[in-house]
Scaffold this active site. Structure first.
Site, PDB file in Angstrom:
ATOM      1  CB  SER A  61      -0.951  -0.043   1.173  1.00  0.00           C
ATOM      2  OG  SER A  61      -1.944   0.906   1.005  1.00  0.00           O
ATOM      3  CG  HIS A  62       0.599   3.785   3.461  1.00  0.00           C
ATOM      4  ND1 HIS A  62      -0.292   2.827   3.867  1.00  0.00           N
ATOM      5  CD2 HIS A  62       1.362   4.061   4.528  1.00  0.00           C
ATOM      6  CE1 HIS A  62      -0.092   2.556   5.136  1.00  0.00           C
ATOM      7  NE2 HIS A  62       0.909   3.276   5.573  1.00  0.00           N
ATOM      8  CG  ASP A  84      -2.482   4.378  -1.232  1.00  0.00           C
ATOM      9  OD1 ASP A  84      -3.288   4.242  -2.179  1.00  0.00           O
ATOM     10  OD2 ASP A  84      -2.391   3.545  -0.310  1.00  0.00           O
ATOM     11  CG  ASP A 116      -2.971  -0.095  -2.134  1.00  0.00           C
ATOM     12  OD1 ASP A 116      -2.881   1.062  -1.672  1.00  0.00           O
ATOM     13  OD2 ASP A 116      -3.624  -1.001  -1.574  1.00  0.00           O
ATOM     14  CG  ASP A 120      -6.030   1.481  -0.562  1.00  0.00           C
ATOM     15  OD1 ASP A 120      -5.061   2.257  -0.582  1.00  0.00           O
ATOM     16  OD2 ASP A 120      -6.069   0.471   0.186  1.00  0.00           O
ATOM     17  NE  ARG A 121      -3.555   4.841   3.207  1.00  0.00           N
ATOM     18  CZ  ARG A 121      -2.917   5.080   4.333  1.00  0.00           C
ATOM     19  NH1 ARG A 121      -2.366   6.256   4.533  1.00  0.00           N
ATOM     20  NH2 ARG A 121      -2.808   4.132   5.240  1.00  0.00           N
ATOM     21  CE  LYS A 163      -7.230   2.937   2.631  1.00  0.00           C
ATOM     22  NZ  LYS A 163      -6.901   1.729   3.389  1.00  0.00           N
TER      23      LYS A 163
HETATM   24  C1  VG1 Z   1      -3.094   2.661   8.317  1.00  0.00           C
HETATM   25  C2  VG1 Z   1      -4.279   3.591   8.500  1.00  0.00           C
HETATM   26  C3  VG1 Z   1      -5.575   2.830   8.355  1.00  0.00           C
HETATM   27  C4  VG1 Z   1      -5.613   2.109   7.013  1.00  0.00           C
HETATM   28  C5  VG1 Z   1      -4.389   1.211   6.893  1.00  0.00           C
HETATM   29  C6  VG1 Z   1      -4.304   0.523   5.558  1.00  0.00           C
HETATM   30  O1  VG1 Z   1      -3.087   1.694   9.335  1.00  0.00           O
HETATM   31  O2  VG1 Z   1      -4.216   4.226   9.760  1.00  0.00           O
HETATM   32  O3  VG1 Z   1      -6.653   3.723   8.487  1.00  0.00           O
HETATM   33  O4  VG1 Z   1      -6.768   1.325   6.901  1.00  0.00           O
HETATM   34  O5  VG1 Z   1      -3.203   1.997   7.059  1.00  0.00           O
HETATM   35  O6  VG1 Z   1      -4.291   1.468   4.531  1.00  0.00           O
HETATM   36  P1  VG1 Z   1      -2.147   1.802  10.621  1.00  0.00           P
HETATM   37  O7  VG1 Z   1      -2.367   0.521  11.374  1.00  0.00           O
HETATM   38  O8  VG1 Z   1      -0.766   2.024  10.141  1.00  0.00           O
HETATM   39  O9  VG1 Z   1      -2.626   3.020  11.368  1.00  0.00           O
HETATM   40  V1  VG1 Z   1      -3.521   1.049   3.087  1.00  0.00           V
HETATM   41  O10 VG1 Z   1      -3.811   2.305   2.066  1.00  0.00           O
HETATM   42  O11 VG1 Z   1      -1.924   1.031   3.675  1.00  0.00           O
HETATM   43  O12 VG1 Z   1      -4.060  -0.409   2.738  1.00  0.00           O
HETATM   44 CO    CO Z   2      -3.304   1.784   0.217  1.00  0.00          CO
END
Ligand code: VG1
Ligand code: CO
Length: 536
Positions: free
Chosen positions: A116-117, A272, A274, A276-277, A371
């Site tokens: 993801s990010h 981001d 992947d 989804d953000r 998302k």
């Molecule tokens: C973070 C965010 C959370 C989100 C998750 C996955 O998690 O706070 O809201 O759902 O990333 O997003 P954490 O546990 O680091 O707070 V993604 O776009 O990385 O799938």
């Molecule tokens: Co993501």
């Protein structure tokens, strides 16, 4: 075909976090690390009697996903999967597009190769999101079972064929990563209206952060909506995302943030790694994700897909309460869930909600189970084109009507793990109700334990919530997506009705709350002169 069983030994670091299993890329490349996790995930689905006939494999294009693909294909077929649907030959697609494929082709599950990010590349992170047949991430009961399986795994199943043969098996089908998704978006939003907004001379900027959304963004914004090609930047997906931290927020997507703050375009946005953000920016104006969720809720009727109304909305509990005020006006329910999109899935499945979001730059709806960054961007464009208002006007109008929740999220990333855990444990234990700290009186402190209203599944210890007597709310938790040390996240909000104060900068307005957090959680006391690494 020759199925073989390969002996393996358990790893002790395969516990899935907020969004799948994430580890350093180099750890994922250790012999059998990937294989163990894939096998454990399949073991759990098979043991619960689930069908695994059709399986989707997709990814955000990060290294070395494409090299992992033949290994995964062989394991899927060896475990009994009859059809493997690969999303794009290059394995580059946004997570929401992959969720859509799982639903559209009625697959029994899927793997999304993404962290993801998190930054990518050999010195970055890799990850696997385990998807269910609804196109959403495995619920905690499943991820816990997978983790248990990884602790005792002894062998994995694969095929005795070459990688090249695996990629060309008759059971493997390659899908267009763009068309299905672009068609889906076109079916939900008023593309004619948005096209009109572009035709009227409004300017736009989309930053794909060298990750998975570039090609889809070009198809949707340029080819279908008439945006200029040069408005889509960093749109070539790179295996290491060009070394950037692909997290669309003012800290990590600083260049588009600055560009928009300097008045670079009428509408700016970024996604981001992947996809989804999203981050939403107006000319000289930054929209907090929590406010964005409230705005989407407020204007949902302008979107063809939501013409018949909302059944309910949900936000993760650290997300600001702005959406609650809109829901109250609309007379619909608001559900509050723990952090992580997987907690919305059962509410979406049961049609209790059809729109939801998190403070972490994510919103989405019931048409998939992840998302969706481009969804949120199109939603905003749809609103702008139908109202004729600017981003700033849309948000300020909401504040003027309802009052403003001043909100801030900030994180201390990659700090010492034992210390971070001790801070949270101490706060769970101490009795501070009625106590005075930094000029505030604590009304109530509680540990957030969640019971899923649909499945009844319990998820304990999802964070600490503190209310002060003046209505300030603090939420604190440890991140579940980092791969080095620990990350402590704080979420603070305070409601303001006095319009004359709406233009005070958030950091000034909440200055005393930052101090309060530092004092009760003993951040400086533990870490010395530390500054948050990301503040939104
Ligand atoms: C973070 C965010 C959370 C989100 C998750 C996955 O998690 O706070 O809201 O759902 O990333 O997003 P954490 O546990 O680091 O707070 V993604 O776009 O990385 O799938
Ligand atoms: Co993501």
């Amino acid at each position: 075909m020759n199925i073989k069983e390969v002996a393996t030994k358990p790893f002790d670091n395969q516990k899935p976090g907020t969004g799948g299993l994430r580890q350093r890329t180099k750890i994922f490349m250790e012999p059998n690390f990937l294989e163990n996790f894939i096998q454990a995930s399949l073991n759990v689905r098979i043991a619960s009697g689930d069908k695994i006939d059709t399986w989707v494999v997709g990814g955000d294009g990060r290294y070395p996903g494409i090299e992992f693909l033949p290994k995964i294909i062989k394991m899927l077929i060896a475990n009994g999967v009859k059809k493997v649907l690969v999303v794009g030959r290059e394995l580059v697609a946004p997570t929401p597009a992959i969720s859509n494929v799982i639903r559209k082709y009625k697959a029994d599950g899927g793997f999304i190769l993404s962290a993801s990010h998190n930054p990518a590349g050999i010195n970055g992170d890799f990850g696997v999101k385990v998807e269910m047949s609804n196109g959403g991430q495995a619920p905690e009961a499943v991820t816990n079972a997978i983790y248990e399986d990884t602790k005792k795994i002894a062998f994995y199943k694969t095929l005795d064929i070459s990688d090249d043969e695996a990629l060309n098996l008759a059971e493997v089908e390659y899908l267009d990563p763009i068309k299905d998704y672009a068609d889906l978006m076109q079916s939900m939003f008023d593309f004619d209206a948005i096209k009109g907004w572009f035709d009227a001379g409004n300017t736009f900027r989309f930053d794909a952060m060298n990750a998975s959304t570039g090609p889809v963004a070009v198809e949707i914004f340029v080819n279908r909506l008439g945006a200029k090609r040069e408005w889509i930047i960093n749109d070539k997906p790179l295996p290491d995302f060009g070394g950037v931290h692909p997290e669309p927020n003012p800290t990590y997507a600083k260049s588009i943030y600055d560009f928009m703050m300097e008045g670079g375009a009428d509408f700016g946005c970024a996604c981001d790694g992947d996809g989804d953000r999203n981050m939403i920016l107006g000319r000289g104006f930054y929209v907090k994700p929590s406010d964005s969720l409230a705005i989407l809720t407020k204007y949902h009727k302008l979107i063809p897909y939501y013409r018949d109304g909302l059944t309910g909305v949900a936000r993760s509990i650290p997300t600001s309460s702005a959406v609650d005020l809109i829901a109250k006006d609309l007379g619909i329910d608001v559900y509050t869930t723990p952090t992580g999109w997987k907690f919305f899935a059962s509410l979406l499945d049961a049609n209790k909600i059809n729109l939801c979001g998190e403070e972490s730059f994510g919103q989405g709806g019931n048409y998939i189970r992840e998302k969706d960054g481009i969804f949120a961007i199109l939603f905003w464009l749809n609103i702008l084109s139908k109202t004729g208002k600017t981003v700033r006007e849309i948000v300020e109008e909401m504040w003027n009507e309802n009052g403003r929740y001043f909100y801030s999220q900030y994180s201390y990333e990659g700090v010492d793990k034992p210390k971070a855990e001790a801070i949270i444990e101490r706060m769970k234990a101490v009795d501070i109700d009625g106590g005075n700290f930094a000029g505030f009186t604590i009304k109530k402190k509680e540990v957030f334990n969640y019971v899923d209203p649909v499945s009844g599944e319990e998820s304990k210890n999802q964070g600490i919530q503190i209310f002060t007597t003046d209505g300030t709310r603090i939420f604190a938790r440890l991140s579940g997506t980092g791969t080095v040390g620990a990350t402590i996240r704080f979420y603070i909000e305070k409601f303001e009705k006095d319009k004359s104060k709406f233009n005070v900068p958030v950091m000034d307005y909440l200055a005393d709350v930052y101090k309060l957090v530092d004092e009760i959680f003993e951040i400086s006391k533990n870490f010395g002169d530390i500054k948050p690494s990301a503040i939104n």
